[in-house]
Design a protein around this motif. Structure first.
Motif, PDB file in Angstrom:
ATOM      1  N   ALA A   1       0.884  -1.063   0.025  1.00  8.86           N
ATOM      2  CA  ALA A   1       0.056   0.039  -0.078  1.00  8.86           C
ATOM      3  C   ALA A   1       0.865   1.481  -0.126  1.00  8.86           C
TER       4      ALA A   1
ATOM      5  N   LEU B   1       0.786   3.828  -3.076  1.00 11.46           N
ATOM      6  CA  LEU B   1       0.251   5.207  -2.646  1.00 11.46           C
ATOM      7  C   LEU B   1       1.657   6.261  -3.064  1.00 11.46           C
TER       8      LEU B   1
ATOM      9  N   THR C   1       1.009   9.384  -5.671  1.00  7.74           N
ATOM     10  CA  THR C   1       0.911  10.628  -5.057  1.00  7.74           C
ATOM     11  C   THR C   1       1.970  11.448  -6.016  1.00  7.74           C
TER      12      THR C   1
ATOM     13  N   VAL D   1      -6.406  12.492  -2.947  1.00  7.59           N
ATOM     14  CA  VAL D   1      -6.581  11.086  -2.393  1.00  7.59           C
ATOM     15  C   VAL D   1      -5.515  10.329  -2.015  1.00  7.59           C
ATOM     16  N   GLY D   2      -4.372  10.383  -2.711  1.00  9.42           N
ATOM     17  CA  GLY D   2      -3.268   9.522  -2.406  1.00  9.42           C
ATOM     18  C   GLY D   2      -2.625   9.754  -1.088  1.00  9.42           C
TER      19      GLY D   2
ATOM     20  N   GLY E   1      -5.080   8.409   1.483  1.00  2.00           N
ATOM     21  CA  GLY E   1      -4.703   7.145   1.824  1.00  2.00           C
ATOM     22  C   GLY E   1      -3.510   6.914   2.532  1.00  2.00           C
TER      23      GLY E   1
ATOM     24  N   VAL F   1      -4.950   7.170   6.142  1.00  2.00           N
ATOM     25  CA  VAL F   1      -5.172   5.779   6.643  1.00  2.00           C
ATOM     26  C   VAL F   1      -4.279   4.757   7.078  1.00  2.00           C
ATOM     27  N   LEU F   2      -3.329   4.723   6.112  1.00  2.00           N
ATOM     28  CA  LEU F   2      -2.099   3.691   6.563  1.00  2.00           C
ATOM     29  C   LEU F   2      -1.226   4.309   7.645  1.00  2.00           C
TER      30      LEU F   2
ATOM     31  N   ASP G   1      -7.676   7.890  10.926  1.00  2.00           N
ATOM     32  CA  ASP G   1      -8.722   7.679  10.267  1.00  2.00           C
ATOM     33  C   ASP G   1      -9.672   9.043  10.162  1.00  2.00           C
TER      34      ASP G   1
ATOM     35  N   ALA H   1      -8.005  11.432   7.625  1.00  2.00           N
ATOM     36  CA  ALA H   1      -8.140  10.646   6.393  1.00  2.00           C
ATOM     37  C   ALA H   1      -9.727  11.354   5.957  1.00  2.00           C
TER      38      ALA H   1
END
Lengths: 104, 173
Positions: free
Chosen positions: B10, B14, B18, B43-44, B47, B50-51, B55, B58
């Motif tokens: 991921a 990402l 990005t 959006v990247g 992500g 989230v990683l 949360d 994000a």
């Protein structure tokens, strides 16, 4: 290879420098604004990475800072785009090379 | 937490999305394409959040950047005529890019030369609940100041974009 703090900081640094290059080199005022947004995003990424990986008594402080940066970025985008529309209405251009009214 | 194949994959996917999208903002000639690349970059970055187990941030990133700021920029591009949609560089582009490359070299040197004291396990209290508690207890004064700033920016943006005809109508009323 598991991603560590250095990997996220590297992505943040590269994103920041790309944003800096965009905002310094673009002719269109909206393009300059997009570079500034990229730089703010890179800073947010760096702060979240530090808050996740470093030893801190209060790791949520980094998240709090990011919330404030998001707020200021939204306000900045709204005012900057309003300025661009107002400048376009008065001067028929948003080319930053031709907005030299203050040059003597 | 970061162990295993999934998070590594991921991260690299990402990072590629990005940085390539940010490069697309730089090289695309049409301002409209640049805005679409900018949305992909946002959006990247969401992500990445989230990683990094952020949360709420994000979600806020997707709603504010992808939902609000990108649409605002898109409107600004679409409301100006087609002739002002080129995304070319000024004659000061080369020094600017040179400065950015030098800064990138310094940043990368610092990042890789510092011995960061890191932990592998995610800190326990990175939830949205503890973020809300921090915002409304320790940081309540900056929180209120941010709301004043948002109101001022809202009113200022509306005042800036009024046309001369509207101002004349208000003066008569």
């Amino acid at each position: 290879m598991t991603p560590g703090l250095e990997h996220f900081l590297t992505v943040g640094a590269l994103l920041f420098c790309l944003g800096l290059a965009i905002s310094l080199s673009k002719r269109n005022a909206i393009g300059v604004l997009m570079g500034v947004e990229l730089m703010l995003n890179a800073v947010n990424l760096t702060l979240i990475a530090f808050s996740r990986f470093t030893v801190s008594p209060n790791p949520i402080a980094g998240h709090t800072f990011v919330v404030f940066i998001l707020t200021v970025a939204a306000a900045e985008a709204a005012v900057a785009l309003a300025l661009a529309v107002a400048v376009y209405r008065n001067r028929e251009t948003v080319d930053v090379d031709r907005l030299n009214l203050l040059r003597s | 937490m970061m162990d295993g194949f999934g998070p590594s994959l991921a991260f690299w996917v990402l990072a590629a999305i990005t940085l390539v999208a940010a490069g697309g903002v730089m090289v695309s000639r049409n301002l409209l394409h640049a805005v679409l690349f900018l949305i992909l970059t946002f959006v990247g970055v969401a992500g990445f959040f989230v990683l990094l187990s952020a949360d709420f941030i994000a979600m806020a990133q997707v709603i504010i950047y992808v939902g609000a700021i990108a649409v605002l920029v898109l409107f600004a591009v679409l409301l100006t005529p087609r002739s002002s949609r080129d995304n070319s560089e000024t004659r000061w582009a080369a020094p600017g890019i040179l400065l950015a490359v030098c800064l990138a070299a310094i940043f990368l040197f610092v990042v890789h030369d510092t011995a960061w004291r890191t932990v592998d396990a995610a800190p326990a209290n990175l939830s949205a609940a503890s973020l809300g508690r921090a915002l409304l207890s320790t940081w309540v004064v900056p929180f209120e100041i941010a709301s004043v700033l948002l109101t001022a920016a809202l009113v200022g943006a509306i005042m800036l974009t009024r046309s001369p005809e509207e101002e004349a109508e208000d003066a008569l009323a």
